[in-house]
Design a protein around this motif. Sequence first.
Motif, PDB file in Angstrom:
ATOM      1  N   LEU A  64       0.827  -1.204   0.000  1.00  0.00           N
ATOM      2  CA  LEU A  64       0.000   0.000   0.000  1.00  0.00           C
ATOM      3  C   LEU A  64       0.864   1.257   0.000  1.00  0.00           C
ATOM      4  O   LEU A  64       0.618   2.194  -0.776  1.00  0.00           O
ATOM      5  CB  LEU A  64      -0.930  -0.009   1.218  1.00  0.00           C
ATOM      6  N   GLU A  65       1.877   1.275   0.849  1.00  0.00           N
ATOM      7  CA  GLU A  65       2.727   2.457   0.913  1.00  0.00           C
ATOM      8  C   GLU A  65       3.489   2.661  -0.392  1.00  0.00           C
ATOM      9  O   GLU A  65       3.648   3.808  -0.853  1.00  0.00           O
ATOM     10  CB  GLU A  65       3.704   2.349   2.082  1.00  0.00           C
ATOM     11  N   ALA A  66       3.938   1.573  -0.997  1.00  0.00           N
ATOM     12  CA  ALA A  66       4.672   1.693  -2.257  1.00  0.00           C
ATOM     13  C   ALA A  66       3.776   2.213  -3.379  1.00  0.00           C
ATOM     14  O   ALA A  66       4.210   2.994  -4.237  1.00  0.00           O
ATOM     15  CB  ALA A  66       5.257   0.340  -2.640  1.00  0.00           C
ATOM     16  N   ARG A  67       2.514   1.801  -3.365  1.00  0.00           N
ATOM     17  CA  ARG A  67       1.604   2.190  -4.440  1.00  0.00           C
ATOM     18  C   ARG A  67       0.984   3.562  -4.207  1.00  0.00           C
ATOM     19  O   ARG A  67       0.885   4.368  -5.122  1.00  0.00           O
ATOM     20  CB  ARG A  67       0.496   1.148  -4.599  1.00  0.00           C
ATOM     21  N   TRP A  68       0.569   3.834  -2.983  1.00  0.00           N
ATOM     22  CA  TRP A  68      -0.142   5.079  -2.692  1.00  0.00           C
ATOM     23  C   TRP A  68       0.779   6.164  -2.133  1.00  0.00           C
ATOM     24  O   TRP A  68       0.554   7.345  -2.367  1.00  0.00           O
ATOM     25  CB  TRP A  68      -1.269   4.812  -1.700  1.00  0.00           C
ATOM     26  N   GLY A  69       1.728   5.781  -1.324  1.00  0.00           N
ATOM     27  CA  GLY A  69       2.617   6.764  -0.709  1.00  0.00           C
ATOM     28  C   GLY A  69       2.028   7.446   0.503  1.00  0.00           C
ATOM     29  O   GLY A  69       2.741   8.121   1.250  1.00  0.00           O
ATOM     30  N   ARG A  70       0.742   7.290   0.705  1.00  0.00           N
ATOM     31  CA  ARG A  70       0.109   7.888   1.878  1.00  0.00           C
ATOM     32  C   ARG A  70      -1.184   7.135   2.184  1.00  0.00           C
ATOM     33  O   ARG A  70      -1.678   6.370   1.356  1.00  0.00           O
ATOM     34  CB  ARG A  70      -0.187   9.370   1.659  1.00  0.00           C
ATOM     35  N   LEU A  71      -1.730   7.379   3.360  1.00  0.00           N
ATOM     36  CA  LEU A  71      -3.013   6.815   3.758  1.00  0.00           C
ATOM     37  C   LEU A  71      -3.727   7.860   4.600  1.00  0.00           C
ATOM     38  O   LEU A  71      -3.227   8.272   5.642  1.00  0.00           O
ATOM     39  CB  LEU A  71      -2.823   5.524   4.570  1.00  0.00           C
ATOM     40  N   ASP A  72      -4.880   8.302   4.131  1.00  0.00           N
ATOM     41  CA  ASP A  72      -5.612   9.360   4.826  1.00  0.00           C
ATOM     42  C   ASP A  72      -6.586   8.817   5.863  1.00  0.00           C
ATOM     43  O   ASP A  72      -6.760   9.408   6.931  1.00  0.00           O
ATOM     44  CB  ASP A  72      -6.370  10.219   3.807  1.00  0.00           C
ATOM     45  N   VAL A  73      -7.242   7.711   5.523  1.00  0.00           N
ATOM     46  CA  VAL A  73      -8.250   7.150   6.422  1.00  0.00           C
ATOM     47  C   VAL A  73      -8.079   5.635   6.500  1.00  0.00           C
ATOM     48  O   VAL A  73      -8.003   4.953   5.472  1.00  0.00           O
ATOM     49  CB  VAL A  73      -9.683   7.464   5.948  1.00  0.00           C
ATOM     50  N   LEU A  74      -8.025   5.128   7.715  1.00  0.00           N
ATOM     51  CA  LEU A  74      -8.064   3.691   7.965  1.00  0.00           C
ATOM     52  C   LEU A  74      -9.370   3.365   8.663  1.00  0.00           C
ATOM     53  O   LEU A  74      -9.650   3.909   9.734  1.00  0.00           O
ATOM     54  CB  LEU A  74      -6.899   3.253   8.851  1.00  0.00           C
ATOM     55  N   CYS A  75     -10.150   2.488   8.077  1.00  0.00           N
ATOM     56  CA  CYS A  75     -11.326   1.933   8.747  1.00  0.00           C
ATOM     57  C   CYS A  75     -10.989   0.496   9.119  1.00  0.00           C
ATOM     58  O   CYS A  75     -11.017  -0.403   8.268  1.00  0.00           O
ATOM     59  CB  CYS A  75     -12.552   1.980   7.844  1.00  0.00           C
ATOM     60  N   ALA A  76     -10.619   0.278  10.375  1.00  0.00           N
ATOM     61  CA  ALA A  76     -10.283  -1.061  10.860  1.00  0.00           C
ATOM     62  C   ALA A  76     -11.584  -1.739  11.258  1.00  0.00           C
ATOM     63  O   ALA A  76     -12.070  -1.585  12.382  1.00  0.00           O
ATOM     64  CB  ALA A  76      -9.309  -0.980  12.027  1.00  0.00           C
ATOM     65  N   ASN A  77     -12.138  -2.473  10.318  1.00  0.00           N
ATOM     66  CA  ASN A  77     -13.509  -2.954  10.435  1.00  0.00           C
ATOM     67  C   ASN A  77     -13.605  -4.471  10.608  1.00  0.00           C
ATOM     68  O   ASN A  77     -14.690  -4.988  10.837  1.00  0.00           O
ATOM     69  CB  ASN A  77     -14.280  -2.515   9.178  1.00  0.00           C
ATOM     70  N   ALA A  78     -12.494  -5.188  10.495  1.00  0.00           N
ATOM     71  CA  ALA A  78     -12.553  -6.646  10.521  1.00  0.00           C
ATOM     72  C   ALA A  78     -13.095  -7.148  11.857  1.00  0.00           C
ATOM     73  O   ALA A  78     -12.703  -6.674  12.923  1.00  0.00           O
ATOM     74  CB  ALA A  78     -11.172  -7.237  10.255  1.00  0.00           C
ATOM     75  N   GLY A  79     -13.986  -8.119  11.781  1.00  0.00           N
ATOM     76  CA  GLY A  79     -14.548  -8.689  12.994  1.00  0.00           C
ATOM     77  C   GLY A  79     -15.386  -9.920  12.695  1.00  0.00           C
ATOM     78  O   GLY A  79     -15.865 -10.094  11.579  1.00  0.00           O
ATOM     79  N   ILE A  80     -15.531 -10.759  13.690  1.00  0.00           N
ATOM     80  CA  ILE A  80     -16.413 -11.915  13.596  1.00  0.00           C
ATOM     81  C   ILE A  80     -17.286 -11.947  14.842  1.00  0.00           C
ATOM     82  O   ILE A  80     -16.938 -11.380  15.875  1.00  0.00           O
ATOM     83  CB  ILE A  80     -15.642 -13.233  13.458  1.00  0.00           C
ATOM     84  N   ALA A  81     -18.432 -12.608  14.723  1.00  0.00           N
ATOM     85  CA  ALA A  81     -19.388 -12.636  15.825  1.00  0.00           C
ATOM     86  C   ALA A  81     -18.913 -13.500  16.983  1.00  0.00           C
ATOM     87  O   ALA A  81     -19.227 -13.231  18.143  1.00  0.00           O
ATOM     88  CB  ALA A  81     -20.745 -13.131  15.331  1.00  0.00           C
ATOM     89  N   GLY A  82     -18.159 -14.542  16.689  1.00  0.00           N
ATOM     90  CA  GLY A  82     -17.729 -15.442  17.751  1.00  0.00           C
ATOM     91  C   GLY A  82     -18.861 -16.330  18.227  1.00  0.00           C
ATOM     92  O   GLY A  82     -19.984 -16.273  17.714  1.00  0.00           O
ATOM     93  N   PRO A  83     -18.607 -17.144  19.236  1.00  0.00           N
ATOM     94  CA  PRO A  83     -19.634 -18.078  19.710  1.00  0.00           C
ATOM     95  C   PRO A  83     -20.750 -17.381  20.474  1.00  0.00           C
ATOM     96  O   PRO A  83     -20.546 -16.319  21.068  1.00  0.00           O
ATOM     97  CB  PRO A  83     -18.844 -19.007  20.637  1.00  0.00           C
ATOM     98  N   THR A  84     -21.915 -17.969  20.427  1.00  0.00           N
ATOM     99  CA  THR A  84     -23.047 -17.523  21.242  1.00  0.00           C
ATOM    100  C   THR A  84     -23.405 -18.677  22.163  1.00  0.00           C
ATOM    101  O   THR A  84     -24.004 -19.670  21.737  1.00  0.00           O
ATOM    102  CB  THR A  84     -24.256 -17.150  20.368  1.00  0.00           C
ATOM    103  N   ALA A  85     -22.999 -18.574  23.421  1.00  0.00           N
ATOM    104  CA  ALA A  85     -23.180 -19.675  24.362  1.00  0.00           C
ATOM    105  C   ALA A  85     -22.924 -19.178  25.771  1.00  0.00           C
ATOM    106  O   ALA A  85     -22.273 -18.149  25.968  1.00  0.00           O
ATOM    107  CB  ALA A  85     -22.209 -20.816  24.033  1.00  0.00           C
ATOM    108  N   PRO A  86     -23.413 -19.913  26.783  1.00  0.00           N
ATOM    109  CA  PRO A  86     -23.049 -19.577  28.160  1.00  0.00           C
ATOM    110  C   PRO A  86     -21.539 -19.643  28.322  1.00  0.00           C
ATOM    111  O   PRO A  86     -20.864 -20.441  27.666  1.00  0.00           O
ATOM    112  CB  PRO A  86     -23.744 -20.671  28.988  1.00  0.00           C
ATOM    113  N   VAL A  87     -20.999 -18.818  29.194  1.00  0.00           N
ATOM    114  CA  VAL A  87     -19.547 -18.703  29.315  1.00  0.00           C
ATOM    115  C   VAL A  87     -18.884 -20.041  29.627  1.00  0.00           C
ATOM    116  O   VAL A  87     -17.780 -20.331  29.141  1.00  0.00           O
ATOM    117  CB  VAL A  87     -19.184 -17.635  30.372  1.00  0.00           C
ATOM    118  N   GLU A  88     -19.571 -20.897  30.393  1.00  0.00           N
ATOM    119  CA  GLU A  88     -18.950 -22.174  30.763  1.00  0.00           C
ATOM    120  C   GLU A  88     -18.883 -23.155  29.595  1.00  0.00           C
ATOM    121  O   GLU A  88     -18.194 -24.182  29.675  1.00  0.00           O
ATOM    122  CB  GLU A  88     -19.693 -22.817  31.953  1.00  0.00           C
ATOM    123  N   GLU A  89     -19.564 -22.836  28.512  1.00  0.00           N
ATOM    124  CA  GLU A  89     -19.559 -23.718  27.337  1.00  0.00           C
ATOM    125  C   GLU A  89     -18.673 -23.203  26.213  1.00  0.00           C
ATOM    126  O   GLU A  89     -18.578 -23.828  25.153  1.00  0.00           O
ATOM    127  CB  GLU A  89     -20.989 -23.905  26.823  1.00  0.00           C
TER     128      GLU A  89
END
Length: 251
Positions: A64-89
């Motif tokens: 990215l830096e080699a191609r653009w030379g700069r970055l104005d905005v980063l949207c760090a959006n990656a995420g997953i829902a993870g498990p849905t369960a009681p904590v002991e499970e």
Amino acid sequence: MKVLITAGASGIGRAMAEAFDAEGADVWVTDVDKKALANLPAHWGAADVDASNEAAMADFFAELEARWGRLDVLCANAGIAGPTAPVEEIALADWQRCVSVNLEGAFLAARYATPIMKTALSGSIVLTSSTAGQYGYPFRAPYAAAKWAVIGLMKTLAMELGPYGIRANAICPGAVEGERMEGVLAREALAKGMTRDAVYQGYASGTSMRSFVTAEDVANMAVFLGSDKARLVSGQVIAVDGHTENPDPKV
């Protein structure tokens, strides 16, 4: 304006990319969904990158830096829902995977974006947290823990990077209409012995506006935070959720 959105090939990330594109920005998205990446507009940059893989992220940002030379905005959006369960499970491996993508993915994006932005003495980092980062959520322990930690990361970034003209903020979406939320509804209905519709109504009735939000609602906030109109907005946790009153959906 040069904008990077992690997990930008679908859902909230895709809506962010479309919104920035509509404002005339150059857009680059990363994702692990090869099919979704193949269906992006031809003028967007697209890369198959796991946001929680440090080597992959380091290589991508060097490109990215080699191609653009700069970055104005980063949207760090990656995420997953993870498990849905009681904590002991909840298995430790499932906990670790959820925290890795949601928290370490945000850290790695910020870690590699920061040197590029420091060179320009400007930039905006927008982290996607969640209303789960503001309240405890029964049956969603790893997700809630990771999203709370994202807010702590954002507050620290804002303090650390402000002297370099770099802003950091977190968006906390509420229940967002779409395929991902449908999966959450189904798993939560099973865990609580409820119907999907009852869980849906529980989420909606837990907001003062009695409504889910859309990916476009979240994207509009990201565009604002990335713009000069928000030039002194930093260190803020901004919910786009119809005002959550009751984070524990009930019948």
